[in-house]
Write a protein that holds these residues in place. Structure first.
Motif, mmCIF file in Angstrom:
data_model
loop_
_atom_site.group_PDB
_atom_site.id
_atom_site.type_symbol
_atom_site.label_atom_id
_atom_site.label_comp_id
_atom_site.label_asym_id
_atom_site.label_seq_id
_atom_site.Cartn_x
_atom_site.Cartn_y
_atom_site.Cartn_z
ATOM 1 N N GLU A 240 -6.466 7.760 4.384
ATOM 2 C CA GLU A 240 -6.493 6.401 4.945
ATOM 3 C C GLU A 240 -5.127 5.767 5.070
ATOM 4 O O GLU A 240 -4.892 4.941 5.944
ATOM 5 C CB GLU A 240 -7.325 5.507 4.039
ATOM 6 C CG GLU A 240 -8.785 5.727 4.140
ATOM 7 C CD GLU A 240 -9.525 4.840 3.154
ATOM 8 O OE1 GLU A 240 -8.862 4.226 2.301
ATOM 9 O OE2 GLU A 240 -10.744 4.788 3.254
ATOM 10 N N ALA A 241 -4.224 6.123 4.158
ATOM 11 C CA ALA A 241 -2.915 5.470 4.150
ATOM 12 C C ALA A 241 -2.190 5.652 5.482
ATOM 13 O O ALA A 241 -1.302 4.874 5.822
ATOM 14 C CB ALA A 241 -2.070 6.020 3.015
ATOM 15 N N GLU B 127 -1.101 17.786 7.362
ATOM 16 C CA GLU B 127 -1.074 18.466 6.055
ATOM 17 C C GLU B 127 0.328 18.422 5.466
ATOM 18 O O GLU B 127 0.511 18.226 4.257
ATOM 19 C CB GLU B 127 -1.532 19.926 6.208
ATOM 20 C CG GLU B 127 -3.022 20.077 6.482
ATOM 21 C CD GLU B 127 -3.410 21.464 7.008
ATOM 22 O OE1 GLU B 127 -4.610 21.689 7.188
ATOM 23 O OE2 GLU B 127 -2.517 22.308 7.257
ATOM 24 N N TRP C 90 -13.774 -0.245 16.041
ATOM 25 C CA TRP C 90 -12.650 -0.315 15.103
ATOM 26 C C TRP C 90 -11.585 0.714 15.487
ATOM 27 O O TRP C 90 -10.391 0.419 15.533
ATOM 28 C CB TRP C 90 -13.184 -0.048 13.690
ATOM 29 C CG TRP C 90 -12.199 -0.250 12.604
ATOM 30 C CD1 TRP C 90 -11.903 -1.413 11.966
ATOM 31 C CD2 TRP C 90 -11.371 0.768 12.007
ATOM 32 N NE1 TRP C 90 -10.941 -1.188 11.003
ATOM 33 C CE2 TRP C 90 -10.595 0.123 11.007
ATOM 34 C CE3 TRP C 90 -11.197 2.137 12.220
ATOM 35 C CZ2 TRP C 90 -9.671 0.815 10.225
ATOM 36 C CZ3 TRP C 90 -10.284 2.821 11.445
ATOM 37 C CH2 TRP C 90 -9.533 2.157 10.458
ATOM 38 N N ALA C 91 -12.056 1.925 15.793
ATOM 39 C CA ALA C 91 -11.119 3.005 16.115
ATOM 40 C C ALA C 91 -10.393 2.738 17.435
ATOM 41 O O ALA C 91 -9.208 3.066 17.574
ATOM 42 C CB ALA C 91 -11.868 4.338 16.176
ATOM 43 N N LEU D 165 -7.827 10.344 15.158
ATOM 44 C CA LEU D 165 -7.958 9.406 14.042
ATOM 45 C C LEU D 165 -8.852 9.978 12.945
ATOM 46 O O LEU D 165 -8.606 9.764 11.753
ATOM 47 C CB LEU D 165 -8.510 8.059 14.540
ATOM 48 C CG LEU D 165 -7.596 7.260 15.459
ATOM 49 C CD1 LEU D 165 -8.218 5.909 15.789
ATOM 50 C CD2 LEU D 165 -6.218 7.060 14.816
ATOM 51 N N VAL D 166 -9.893 10.700 13.356
ATOM 52 C CA VAL D 166 -10.738 11.360 12.366
ATOM 53 C C VAL D 166 -9.901 12.355 11.557
ATOM 54 O O VAL D 166 -9.999 12.424 10.326
ATOM 55 C CB VAL D 166 -11.928 12.078 13.045
ATOM 56 C CG1 VAL D 166 -12.601 13.044 12.086
ATOM 57 C CG2 VAL D 166 -12.939 11.057 13.572
ATOM 58 N N ASN E 277 -7.740 10.540 9.128
ATOM 59 C CA ASN E 277 -8.543 10.026 8.029
ATOM 60 C C ASN E 277 -8.910 11.108 7.027
ATOM 61 O O ASN E 277 -8.836 10.909 5.815
ATOM 62 C CB ASN E 277 -9.818 9.395 8.614
ATOM 63 C CG ASN E 277 -10.646 8.672 7.579
ATOM 64 O OD1 ASN E 277 -10.095 7.972 6.724
ATOM 65 N ND2 ASN E 277 -11.951 8.834 7.638
ATOM 66 N N GLU E 278 -9.298 12.279 7.543
ATOM 67 C CA GLU E 278 -9.841 13.289 6.641
ATOM 68 C C GLU E 278 -8.796 14.281 6.142
ATOM 69 O O GLU E 278 -9.017 14.954 5.146
ATOM 70 C CB GLU E 278 -10.998 14.040 7.338
ATOM 71 C CG GLU E 278 -12.146 13.082 7.657
ATOM 72 C CD GLU E 278 -13.452 13.791 7.984
ATOM 73 O OE1 GLU E 278 -13.658 14.916 7.500
ATOM 74 O OE2 GLU E 278 -14.250 13.207 8.726
ATOM 75 N N LEU F 259 -3.698 5.525 8.405
ATOM 76 C CA LEU F 259 -4.386 4.803 9.484
ATOM 77 C C LEU F 259 -3.689 3.468 9.692
ATOM 78 O O LEU F 259 -4.238 2.397 9.438
ATOM 79 C CB LEU F 259 -5.861 4.594 9.134
ATOM 80 C CG LEU F 259 -6.709 5.856 9.180
ATOM 81 C CD1 LEU F 259 -8.087 5.599 8.610
ATOM 82 C CD2 LEU F 259 -6.824 6.376 10.619
ATOM 83 N N ARG G 127 1.142 14.912 4.178
ATOM 84 C CA ARG G 127 0.335 14.704 2.967
ATOM 85 C C ARG G 127 0.995 15.396 1.770
ATOM 86 O O ARG G 127 1.153 14.806 0.699
ATOM 87 C CB ARG G 127 -1.072 15.285 3.204
ATOM 88 C CG ARG G 127 -1.984 15.287 2.001
ATOM 89 C CD ARG G 127 -3.136 16.266 2.201
ATOM 90 N NE ARG G 127 -2.666 17.654 2.201
ATOM 91 C CZ ARG G 127 -3.384 18.692 2.636
ATOM 92 N NH1 ARG G 127 -4.591 18.509 3.126
ATOM 93 N NH2 ARG G 127 -2.888 19.921 2.593
ATOM 94 N N ASP G 128 1.404 16.643 1.971
ATOM 95 C CA ASP G 128 2.018 17.396 0.873
ATOM 96 C C ASP G 128 3.403 16.841 0.522
ATOM 97 O O ASP G 128 3.812 16.869 -0.640
ATOM 98 C CB ASP G 128 2.112 18.885 1.239
ATOM 99 C CG ASP G 128 0.736 19.529 1.336
ATOM 100 O OD1 ASP G 128 -0.246 18.898 0.891
ATOM 101 O OD2 ASP G 128 0.632 20.648 1.875
ATOM 102 N N ALA H 186 0.806 -1.213 0.000
ATOM 103 C CA ALA H 186 0.000 0.000 0.000
ATOM 104 C C ALA H 186 0.842 1.268 0.000
ATOM 105 O O ALA H 186 0.452 2.283 -0.564
ATOM 106 C CB ALA H 186 -0.907 -0.015 1.216
ATOM 107 N N HIS H 187 1.950 1.240 0.639
ATOM 108 C CA HIS H 187 2.630 2.497 0.940
ATOM 109 C C HIS H 187 3.930 2.711 0.184
ATOM 110 O O HIS H 187 4.555 3.744 0.340
ATOM 111 C CB HIS H 187 2.941 2.575 2.440
ATOM 112 C CG HIS H 187 1.741 2.367 3.295
ATOM 113 N ND1 HIS H 187 0.778 3.322 3.453
ATOM 114 C CD2 HIS H 187 1.336 1.312 4.017
ATOM 115 C CE1 HIS H 187 -0.169 2.855 4.254
ATOM 116 N NE2 HIS H 187 0.144 1.644 4.592
#
Lengths: 354, 482
Positions: A314-315, A274, A87-88, A305-306, A309-310, A317, A277-278, A22-23
């Protein structure tokens, strides 16, 4: 590639961390030359001088504090219930770096912590284990022996933790000691004084040097870089420090030592999410994030965790890419887990103390 | 790869009782309409019928205006401001206490997500009453001369996008200044106004001070046209606003009109980019874009346009569209079939005129009125989607090179309600705000509402201000030293 059980190994069924499919490659598997090449690609020039770093870091888009706080607050209103909560909670446990960082730590205390990590919920084999135990460098041997083959990692704080106020050789020796004792992960602190006075190259060089020491082991120790965001004063600085640490080769960026208030906050973590992610979008390298200190309740952990996720996606998590540095969080999560299973709250007497 | 599936988290609808039918609230009582006519109000997310609501005709409106007149002359007008304030504070407290009830009912009748009704609509409505309660005994010192006087009876017509909040914006300043009210809620969203009538009885507000007449356009027209109405306050479309202005021309009536908008949300290359993305989302997808001050035209500096659009699309992928009662829903239902048709029509025109359409990939429910968040790029100022108010979750993206061009494009609209500026440079915020012809200019934020801040438009977005000290002026005749 590290073997799949090395980081975040656990008995849980909730995630199966895979460092391959996945990563892509784990950031710790990059050579020093690859890290430098990634940094040059991000900056757009091989000029990693102080001036070059300053131009890049100060050219990053600003962070509006009101807006960032508002975004974090809104993420905090998500309502995570029933199956999503179960789950969380399990994911949270698998992401915990169970921590004891006290001057009063003893071998007995560390062994007790490891026992807690190995069996967080006696009598419930489905309960996942924390990803790692996090201790001072001189306790690595004790922790390593106690962990045995359970697959839990040993993380050690190093580099004159928590202030970092020591010469580079001392900081490196501290790291070398922990790595030699068998630490799988090193949590280093940046020189906040150097960062705040604009000596970005000094901070960069420190991280590169610590990373080299981490790679002296047969299996490179993963490097978490603590920004100590509580001392960086502005969200702009949090973003800059995040990028600086990633450019220098951090495998994880971590908010805090837990010794400075405020420690981890949700807005700061969102800004760091952020940044990773960037960084992934720019380099193809996925760096992890670890908020540490001040996260004590399952409810708080789920808010993080939220956000993962947002904001990052997801990657992240996955215990390979997101961790909680915490000591009391685990027991609150276990209480919530019992509540979900039995429908009734138990109490502090029904979880073990470590 | 793990997936974080948020389990359904529905708010309970058990907190609110909806009657099968509602009468008109006149002189402190719920009464039948003279004609016996009624209309159905439905839940736009499911199309289920919620209640039958009476339709007021001219004779009902006349009854309501007479009741309001009596109450104004005998009770509310002569009452000391400090006493009026007590009622307003009580209303504010009751709204806060019953906030869940109001929030759930608003969601059922309007289709907006519970998160917004709960966190924005209801608390802001209560805050408005708290704010104007504080003014009621200070009018002599508010800058409107000695002893400013109320107009008398205010006829108020409000829209369906923020039913309770617009009611609060209208009623709170009117009552604080000693006016009495005949209010006409929107045809598709009358229920929270009727629940508010129940709250007024609980607050023991004297009969006739607030009267609520439900119905469609004809009822609103009757309120505006009634000769006993001294002051007209309207929030709604520019077309209807123009009709009202014509209708009352040459009469003694004063008017406040809060009409449409086509706001520019201007993003400079030095903007705090992640917060700007949030601001763009909040600007156009808040309340499904059914907001008169929505940031429906994104003006983004060319040097960052590509990046902003890319990030925006990624962000829109995380918006949760669906059941408005679910606490995790970000975008709810469109209020009515008619509004959905208008949005669909305008987006079709956008495609036909050559703009590039992108729609978020999300599953929409079968029942109800839904429109997925949509972004148009390659939009030029001549396109209908850049000029006409869509009033839906549709963003038009235009680009600019220089601040002067941004100002020219932002002002190139018959509307002038609101605008947004995103830049880290304070001096640029000030210079842009000076040049934008918009009543509300937000800097590094969007769609923020506070009772202390005046709100209202330039040009065809209307006139008069609501909120703040300015909001008092609309309901007062300035005092003079006679």
């Amino acid at each position: 590639m590290p073997d799949a059980t090395r980081l975040g190994a656990m008995t849980s069924t909730v995630t199966t961390p895979s460092s391959e499919s996945a990563h892509g490659p784990h950031p710790a598997d990059r050579t020093g030359a690859q890290v430098a090449a990634d940094a040059a690609a991000v900056i757009g020039t091989a000029d990693l001088s102080e001036a070059g770093l300053r131009r890049f870091l100060q050219g990053l888009p600003g962070v509006d504090r009101v807006g960032a706080d508002g975004r974090a607050a809104q993420l905090g209103t998500r309502s995570i219930k029933t199956s999503a909560k179960a789950w969380a909670l399990d994911l949270t446990i698998s992401m915990i770096d169970l921590t004891t960082l006290e001057g009063a730590d003893t071998a007995g205390k560390v062994r007790s912590l490891v026992a807690k990590a190995r069996t967080p919920e006696p009598g419930d084999a489905t309960c996942p284990r924390p990803a790692a135990v996090c201790v001072y460098g001189d306790m690595v041997t004790v922790a390593r022996d106690a962990i045995g083959t359970s697959g839990i990692n040993v993380a050690a704080v190093a580099t004159a933790f928590p202030s970092g106020r020591a010469g580079r050789e001392v900081r490196l020796a501290d790291t070398r000691d922990a790595v030699a004792a068998g630490a799988d992960e090193i949590d280093m602190v940046i020189d906040r004084g150097a960062f705040l006075s604009g000596h970005y190259r000094k901070v960069y060089d420190d991280i590169v040097a610590v990373r080299e020491v981490c790679h002296e082991a047969d299996r490179p120790a993963h490097l978490k870089v603590i920004l100590e965001t509580g001392e960086l004063a502005t969200y702009d600085n949090v973003r800059r420090a995040s990028w600086l640490a990633m450019l220098a080769g951090a495998d994880f960026i971590k908010t805090s030592t837990g010794k400075v208030s405020p420690a981890a906050t949700l807005p700061v973590t969102v800004i760091m999410l952020e940044a990773v992610r960037d960084f992934l979008a720019t380099t193809g390298v996925q760096i992890g994030v670890k908020p540490a200190g001040g996260i004590r309740t399952a409810k708080d952990a789920i808010k993080y965790l939220v956000a993962v996720n947002e904001v990052a996606g997801e990657a992240w998590l996955d215990p390979d890419y997101f961790r909680f540095g915490a000591s009391s969080l685990l027991n609150d999560v276990l209480l919530q887990r019992q509540k979900l299973a039995t429908g009734a709250y138990s109490g502090p007497d029904y979880v073990t103390i470590d | 790869m793990p997936r974080f599936e948020y389990a359904p988290a529905p708010e309970s609808r058990a907190v609110v009782d909806i009657a099968s039918s509602y009468g008109l609230f006149i002189d402190g009582e719920f009464v039948e309409s003279a004609s016996g006519g009624s209309l159905k109000t439905i839940n736009p997310a499911t199309e289920e019928s919620l209640a039958d609501v009476a339709v007021a005709d001219e004779s009902d409106v006349d009854r309501a205006v007479r009741a309001a007149r009596r109450a104004q002359e005998k009770v509310w007008g002569p009452m000391p401001g400090a006493e009026r304030a007590k009622y307003l504070f009580r209303i504010a407290r009751l709204l806060a206490e019953r906030s869940r009830e109001f929030a759930v009912l608003e969601v059922l009748d309007n289709g907006k997500p519970i998160r917004e009704a709960r966190d924005v609509d209801v608390p802001t409505a209560a805050a408005h009453f708290f704010y104007y309660a504080g003014w009621a005994d200070k009018l002599d010192h508010a800058g409107f001369g000695p002893s400013p006087r109320p107009h008398g009876v205010a006829g108020q017509v409000i829209p369906w996008n923020f039913p309770l909040l617009m009611l609060a914006w209208k009623i709170a300043p009117a009552l604080a200044t000693g006016n009495t009210v005949v209010l006409k809620p929107a045809e598709t969203t009358p229920l929270t106004a009727l629940l508010f009538a129940d709250l007024l009885r609980q607050a023991e507000l004297p009969p006739g001070v607030v009267n609520i007449v439900t119905g469609a356009g004809a009822t609103g027209a009757a309120v505006v046209a009634h000769p006993g109405v001294d002051k007209v306050a309207f929030t709604g479309s520019t077309a209807v606003g123009k009709r009202i202005a014509k209708e009352i021309a040459g009469t003694r009536k004063h008017a406040t009109l809060e009409l449409g908008g086509k706001a520019a949300n201007i993003v400079f290359d030095d903007a705090p980019i992640d917060q700007a993305i949030e601001g763009i989302v909040n600007g156009i997808f808040f309340n499904q874009g059914q907001v008169c001050c929505a940031g429906s035209r994104l003006l983004v500096q060319e040097s960052v346009a590509e990046e902003v659009v890319e990030r925006l699309k990624a962000r829109l992928g995380t918006l949760r569209v669906g059941d408005p009662m679910d606490k995790n829903t970000d975008v709810g239902a469109i209020n009515s079939a008619a509004q959905l048709a208008r949005i669909t029509d305008l987006t079709k025109a956008g495609e036909e005129e050559g703009a590039v359409r992108w729609t978020a990939d999300c599953a929409l429910p079968e029942q109800g009125f839904w429109f997925a968040p949509t972004v148009f790029t390659d939009v030029s100022a001549a396109h209908r989607i850049a000029r006409e108010e869509i009033f839906g979750p549709v963003l038009s993206v235009l680009t600019f090179r220089t601040p002067a061009e941004a100002v020219a494009k932002a002002n190139n609209t018959p509307y002038g309600l609101s605008a947004g500026i995103w830049t880290e440079k304070g001096s640029r915020i000030l210079s842009m705000a000076d040049k934008l012809r918009a009543g509300v200019v937000w800097a590094n934020t969007f769609n923020r509402f506070d009772p202390t801040s005046p709100f209202g438009g330039y040009k065809e977005s209307g006139y008069g201000r609501e909120g703040g000290r300015h909001g008092l002026a609309s309901y007062l005749i300035e005092g003079s030293t006679r």
